[in-house]
Design a protein around this motif. Structure first.
Motif, PDB file in Angstrom:
ATOM      1  N   ARG A 305       0.768  -1.290   0.103  1.00 33.37           N
ATOM      2  CA  ARG A 305      -0.157   0.162  -0.348  1.00 33.37           C
ATOM      3  C   ARG A 305       0.618   1.548  -0.091  1.00 33.37           C
ATOM      4  NH1 ARG A 305      -4.111  -0.559   4.491  1.00 33.37           N
ATOM      5  NH2 ARG A 305      -5.221  -1.893   2.957  1.00 33.37           N
ATOM      6  N   LEU A 306       1.910   0.889   0.774  1.00 35.00           N
ATOM      7  CA  LEU A 306       2.168   2.441   1.077  1.00 35.00           C
ATOM      8  C   LEU A 306       3.533   2.862  -0.680  1.00 35.00           C
ATOM      9  CD1 LEU A 306       3.748   4.896   2.422  1.00 35.00           C
ATOM     10  CD2 LEU A 306       5.396   3.760   3.352  1.00 35.00           C
ATOM     11  N   PRO A 307       4.805   1.955  -1.056  1.00 36.34           N
ATOM     12  CA  PRO A 307       4.632   1.415  -2.289  1.00 36.34           C
ATOM     13  C   PRO A 307       3.742   2.388  -3.067  1.00 36.34           C
ATOM     14  CG  PRO A 307       5.523  -0.227  -1.389  1.00 36.34           C
ATOM     15  CD  PRO A 307       4.522   0.729   0.301  1.00 36.34           C
ATOM     16  N   LEU A 308       2.403   1.448  -3.153  1.00 37.88           N
ATOM     17  CA  LEU A 308       1.939   2.484  -4.379  1.00 37.88           C
ATOM     18  C   LEU A 308       1.457   4.086  -4.281  1.00 37.88           C
ATOM     19  CD1 LEU A 308      -0.310   2.176  -6.873  1.00 37.88           C
ATOM     20  CD2 LEU A 308      -1.810   1.497  -4.658  1.00 37.88           C
ATOM     21  N   ILE A 309       0.842   3.945  -2.872  1.00 34.53           N
ATOM     22  CA  ILE A 309       1.324   5.715  -2.970  1.00 34.53           C
ATOM     23  C   ILE A 309       2.256   6.731  -3.001  1.00 34.53           C
ATOM     24  CG2 ILE A 309       0.904   7.046  -1.001  1.00 34.53           C
ATOM     25  CD1 ILE A 309      -1.123   5.091   0.804  1.00 34.53           C
ATOM     26  N   PHE A 310       2.821   5.851  -2.138  1.00 35.75           N
ATOM     27  CA  PHE A 310       4.511   6.473  -2.958  1.00 35.75           C
ATOM     28  C   PHE A 310       4.779   6.270  -4.871  1.00 35.75           C
ATOM     29  CE2 PHE A 310       9.279   6.526  -4.639  1.00 35.75           C
ATOM     30  CZ  PHE A 310       9.764   7.534  -4.007  1.00 35.75           C
ATOM     31  N   SER A 311       4.273   5.924  -5.012  1.00 31.93           N
ATOM     32  CA  SER A 311       4.057   5.982  -7.245  1.00 31.93           C
ATOM     33  C   SER A 311       3.377   6.733  -7.319  1.00 31.93           C
ATOM     34  CB  SER A 311       3.945   4.052  -7.342  1.00 31.93           C
ATOM     35  OG  SER A 311       3.308   3.986  -7.531  1.00 31.93           O
ATOM     36  N   ALA A 312       1.829   6.893  -6.484  1.00 29.15           N
ATOM     37  CA  ALA A 312       1.034   7.122  -7.471  1.00 29.15           C
ATOM     38  C   ALA A 312       1.569   9.375  -7.213  1.00 29.15           C
ATOM     39  CB  ALA A 312      -0.228   7.239  -6.419  1.00 29.15           C
ATOM     40  N   ALA A 313       1.808   9.259  -6.193  1.00 26.35           N
ATOM     41  CA  ALA A 313       2.395  10.838  -5.872  1.00 26.35           C
ATOM     42  C   ALA A 313       3.923  11.137  -7.085  1.00 26.35           C
ATOM     43  CB  ALA A 313       3.055  11.043  -4.359  1.00 26.35           C
ATOM     44  N   ILE A 314       4.386  10.908  -6.490  1.00 25.02           N
ATOM     45  CA  ILE A 314       5.493  11.097  -8.034  1.00 25.02           C
ATOM     46  C   ILE A 314       4.964  10.771  -9.470  1.00 25.02           C
ATOM     47  CG2 ILE A 314       7.744  10.362  -5.881  1.00 25.02           C
ATOM     48  CD1 ILE A 314       7.670   7.706  -7.809  1.00 25.02           C
ATOM     49  N   ARG A 387      -1.090  -5.085  -7.906  1.00 23.49           N
ATOM     50  CA  ARG A 387      -1.713  -4.749  -9.037  1.00 23.49           C
ATOM     51  C   ARG A 387      -1.840  -3.800  -9.776  1.00 23.49           C
ATOM     52  NH1 ARG A 387      -6.546  -7.929  -8.536  1.00 23.49           N
ATOM     53  NH2 ARG A 387      -5.709 -10.123  -8.089  1.00 23.49           N
ATOM     54  N   ALA A 388      -2.038  -2.765  -9.063  1.00 18.72           N
ATOM     55  CA  ALA A 388      -1.635  -0.934  -9.257  1.00 18.72           C
ATOM     56  C   ALA A 388      -0.508  -0.685  -8.963  1.00 18.72           C
ATOM     57  CB  ALA A 388      -2.052  -0.548  -8.234  1.00 18.72           C
ATOM     58  N   TYR A 389       0.575  -0.598  -8.228  1.00 17.17           N
ATOM     59  CA  TYR A 389       2.110  -0.766  -7.931  1.00 17.17           C
ATOM     60  C   TYR A 389       2.474  -1.059  -9.639  1.00 17.17           C
ATOM     61  CZ  TYR A 389       6.213  -0.156  -6.482  1.00 17.17           C
ATOM     62  OH  TYR A 389       8.184   0.559  -6.704  1.00 17.17           O
ATOM     63  N   CYS A 390       2.453  -2.196 -10.153  1.00 18.12           N
ATOM     64  CA  CYS A 390       2.525  -2.665 -11.461  1.00 18.12           C
ATOM     65  C   CYS A 390       2.785  -1.907 -12.675  1.00 18.12           C
ATOM     66  CB  CYS A 390       2.311  -3.985 -11.779  1.00 18.12           C
ATOM     67  SG  CYS A 390       2.451  -5.302 -11.277  1.00 18.12           S
ATOM     68  N   VAL A 391       1.407  -1.297 -11.992  1.00 20.12           N
ATOM     69  CA  VAL A 391       0.517  -0.281 -13.643  1.00 20.12           C
ATOM     70  C   VAL A 391       1.712   1.324 -13.072  1.00 20.12           C
ATOM     71  CG1 VAL A 391      -1.123   1.264 -14.371  1.00 20.12           C
ATOM     72  CG2 VAL A 391      -1.383  -1.037 -13.613  1.00 20.12           C
ATOM     73  N   ALA A 392       1.877   1.783 -12.035  1.00 14.66           N
ATOM     74  CA  ALA A 392       2.664   2.885 -11.576  1.00 14.66           C
ATOM     75  C   ALA A 392       4.615   2.933 -12.007  1.00 14.66           C
ATOM     76  CB  ALA A 392       2.417   3.168 -10.273  1.00 14.66           C
ATOM     77  N   LEU A 393       4.848   1.742 -11.872  1.00 12.85           N
ATOM     78  CA  LEU A 393       5.796   1.202 -11.821  1.00 12.85           C
ATOM     79  C   LEU A 393       6.211   1.191 -13.587  1.00 12.85           C
ATOM     80  CD1 LEU A 393       8.689   0.757 -11.099  1.00 12.85           C
ATOM     81  CD2 LEU A 393       8.099  -1.452 -10.922  1.00 12.85           C
ATOM     82  N   ALA A 394       5.422   0.582 -14.045  1.00 14.46           N
ATOM     83  CA  ALA A 394       5.826   0.782 -15.377  1.00 14.46           C
ATOM     84  C   ALA A 394       5.302   1.491 -16.270  1.00 14.46           C
ATOM     85  CB  ALA A 394       4.467  -0.319 -16.272  1.00 14.46           C
ATOM     86  N   ALA A 395       4.469   2.943 -16.152  1.00 12.94           N
ATOM     87  CA  ALA A 395       4.299   4.174 -16.163  1.00 12.94           C
ATOM     88  C   ALA A 395       5.497   4.406 -15.981  1.00 12.94           C
ATOM     89  CB  ALA A 395       2.915   4.589 -15.495  1.00 12.94           C
ATOM     90  N   GLY A 396       6.195   4.413 -15.152  1.00 12.35           N
ATOM     91  CA  GLY A 396       7.450   5.889 -14.371  1.00 12.35           C
ATOM     92  C   GLY A 396       8.609   5.143 -15.703  1.00 12.35           C
ATOM     93  N   ILE A 397       8.735   3.127 -15.533  1.00 10.34           N
ATOM     94  CA  ILE A 397       9.955   3.123 -16.853  1.00 10.34           C
ATOM     95  C   ILE A 397       9.699   3.791 -17.906  1.00 10.34           C
ATOM     96  CG2 ILE A 397      10.765   1.100 -17.677  1.00 10.34           C
ATOM     97  CD1 ILE A 397      10.008  -0.365 -14.424  1.00 10.34           C
ATOM     98  N   ILE A 398       8.400   3.335 -18.362  1.00 10.98           N
ATOM     99  CA  ILE A 398       8.642   4.324 -20.100  1.00 10.98           C
ATOM    100  C   ILE A 398       8.268   5.615 -20.089  1.00 10.98           C
ATOM    101  CG2 ILE A 398       7.145   4.180 -21.969  1.00 10.98           C
ATOM    102  CD1 ILE A 398       5.329   1.784 -21.192  1.00 10.98           C
ATOM    103  N   VAL A 399       8.162   6.353 -19.712  1.00  6.66           N
ATOM    104  CA  VAL A 399       8.309   8.105 -19.001  1.00  6.66           C
ATOM    105  C   VAL A 399      10.239   7.925 -19.074  1.00  6.66           C
ATOM    106  CG1 VAL A 399       7.656   9.789 -17.954  1.00  6.66           C
ATOM    107  CG2 VAL A 399       6.151   8.056 -18.457  1.00  6.66           C
ATOM    108  N   ILE A 400      10.494   7.961 -18.513  1.00  3.39           N
ATOM    109  CA  ILE A 400      11.919   7.747 -18.679  1.00  3.39           C
ATOM    110  C   ILE A 400      12.965   7.981 -19.861  1.00  3.39           C
ATOM    111  CG2 ILE A 400      14.373   6.803 -17.542  1.00  3.39           C
ATOM    112  CD1 ILE A 400      12.485   9.017 -16.072  1.00  3.39           C
ATOM    113  N   CYS A 401      12.119   6.673 -20.006  1.00  2.00           N
ATOM    114  CA  CYS A 401      12.782   5.982 -21.686  1.00  2.00           C
ATOM    115  C   CYS A 401      12.513   6.949 -22.091  1.00  2.00           C
ATOM    116  CB  CYS A 401      12.328   4.520 -21.551  1.00  2.00           C
ATOM    117  SG  CYS A 401      13.556   3.054 -20.494  1.00  2.00           S
TER     118      CYS A 401
END
Length: 490
Positions: A305-314, A387-401
């Protein structure tokens, strides 16, 4: 007898009070949309008043005042539509309430806009329009006004029908439509537009593939092992550290005022240190959270839960830093034209212009965003924190690339693609596991398999259709707006 009479009297009173309460609730529900519209109009009026106080009321300043109103309208629509993609998964996974999501998004979007959104940018950042066609000030100003209004109209319509679309694509399509109407088809570099459009197709597919791959990895590494808590102790801090490092690189590439496409060695070292610090902090937090948790799948929802909130915030911070230009970039260009008398190659964002974008995005999310937050988070497929964290992390990786390669991509398309990728992976994985139990000779009928689908196809078709028509629809609206404004001011 008196008691019976009193009882009847009180029961009659209760029924009357019940009717009044029902009527009051119905009145509040009916008036709610008008309250949001009224507050939106108030915000646009304040933007106009601020522009009038700064530039006065004259023929030359009317364009700035009109652009301020259009920019406020655009920012409200960005908040209502685009920000849902950052907070939808966290709300759908029950990691955040709707109110908590709106509060975090408002703070992070505003911080991103104010900290990372004020750097000098090109007026036509994608390089698809020939600038010499618009050296005449009046035409240049009308093109920008038309692009703002056309894109905002399309975003507003998409929000009403419940379709999350890309603000960047709407602005780009509107700019192409207005520019073509003003100077002809040769004012647009169609080859560059085609190359950018190819990225629009590739980015949601990449989001789906990476989110599904991350879910498959976590399925095998965290969910399937017998000791799930011990597995979470290893993987959750690692994922948080990766997300922090990704965000640090993102800030180096897009949030800081420099022109480098690749981070310097010092910036890479800083990103690595940020990732290590986040890993250490997450490791300590996970150990505290896991105390007393049972070794079962449900406990993983607490630890993610906490990693998901962190990823959504950034992600909200990154969105505010980048998409504020979509709302107020044309306004900043018109302010420069009004002050200097001719279009500039690069445009500086005044603070008051940035504030219109920051506050407008936050207000749009609070007033009109919950509908799409629920759709992204809960109505496409069922999400939990993992599952939601996987979505957020995938979005972050692609935006960086994409930032590294200098390609304009849509966080909307990537995030929605990730949500669909997670949903379709769950369907495939569920079918695979059931086939092992039943055996291939006992395959379920097609009707039963359709009933057990974990992704709503109706939303899939609606969203994809909205994506396909966004650029031409915004272009047509902007072209029509340019013709109307040209006629009215000619």
């Amino acid at each position: 007898m008196a008691r019976g009479t009193n009882g009847n009297r009180w029961s009659t009173l209760d029924r009357d009070l019940g009717r009044v309460s029902t009527l009051e609730a119905a009145s509040i529900y009916a008036v709610r949309p008008f309250v949001g519209a009224g507050l939106a109009l108030l915000f646009m009026s304040v933007a106009a008043i601020v522009a009038a106080l700064l530039f006065g009321i004259s023929a030359a300043s009317l364009a700035v005042i009109a652009a301020s109103v259009f920019a406020a309208y655009m920012a409200l629509n960005i908040g209502a539509n685009d920000v849902a993609n950052n907070m939808g998964p966290a709300v759908g996974a029950k990691a955040l309430t709707m109110g908590g999501a709106i509060a975090i998004a408002a703070v992070c979007e505003s911080a991103g806009a104010l900290i990372g959104g004020r750097e000098v940018i090109s007026t036509v950042s994608t390089g698809i329009v020939d600038r010499p066609e618009f050296l005449e000030t009046r035409t240049f100003t009308l093109v920008l006004l038309s692009a703002m209004l056309g894109a905002a109209f399309w975003l507003n319509l998409a929000t009403l029908i419940g379709a999350p679309i890309s603000t960047t694509h709407a602005v780009l399509g509107a700019l192409v439509g207005a520019a073509t109407c003003a100077a002809g088809i040769y004012a647009v570099h169609w080859d560059r537009l085609a190359l950018i459009a190819a990225g629009w197709v590739a980015s949601p597919l990449a989001g789906a593939a990476i989110a599904a791959a991350l879910l498959a990895l976590l399925q095998r590494a965290v969910i399937d092992p017998e000791d799930k808590i011990a597995a979470a102790h290893r993987w959750v801090p690692a994922m948080v550290g990766l997300m922090a490092a990704v965000f640090a690189v993102y800030l180096a590439l897009r949030g800081l005022p420099h022109d480098a496409r690749a981070p310097s060695p010092a910036e890479m070292a800083a990103a690595l240190l940020a990732g290590l610090a986040a890993w250490a902090a997450a490791r300590s937090a996970v150990r505290r959270q896991s105390l007393g948790l049972e070794n079962r799948k449900r406990s993983l929802k607490v630890l993610f839960r906490l990693p998901l909130i962190f990823s959504a915030a950034i992600l909200s911070f990154a969105h505010g830093a980048n998409d504020v230009a979509n709302a107020v970039g044309p306004l900043a260009a018109i302010v420069q034209v009004t002050a200097s008398g001719e279009p500039g190659i690069e445009v500086e964002f005044p603070l008051w212009v940035t504030l219109i974008g920051a506050f407008g995005i936050s207000a749009g999310l609070a007033l009109f965003g919950p509908k799409l937050v629920r759709l992204v988070g809960d109505e496409i497929t069922r999400l939990n924190p993992l599952r939601a964290y996987c979505v957020a992390l995938a979005a972050g990786i692609i935006v960086i690339c994409a930032s590294w390669a200098g390609l304009p991509v849509s966080t909307t398309h990537i995030t929605i693609g990730g949500v669909f990728g997670v949903g379709f992976f769950r369907e495939w994985d569920h079918e695979r596991r059931m086939a092992k139990v039943r055996g291939p000779e006992k395959r379920l009928p097609a009707e039963e398999r359709a009933r057990r689908r974990l992704v709503r196809r109706s939303h899939f078709l609606t969203i994809v259709a909205a994506w396909v028509v966004t650029v031409p629809a915004a272009a047509l609206l902007a072209a029509a707006t340019f013709l109307a404004l040209n006629l009215a001011t000619g």
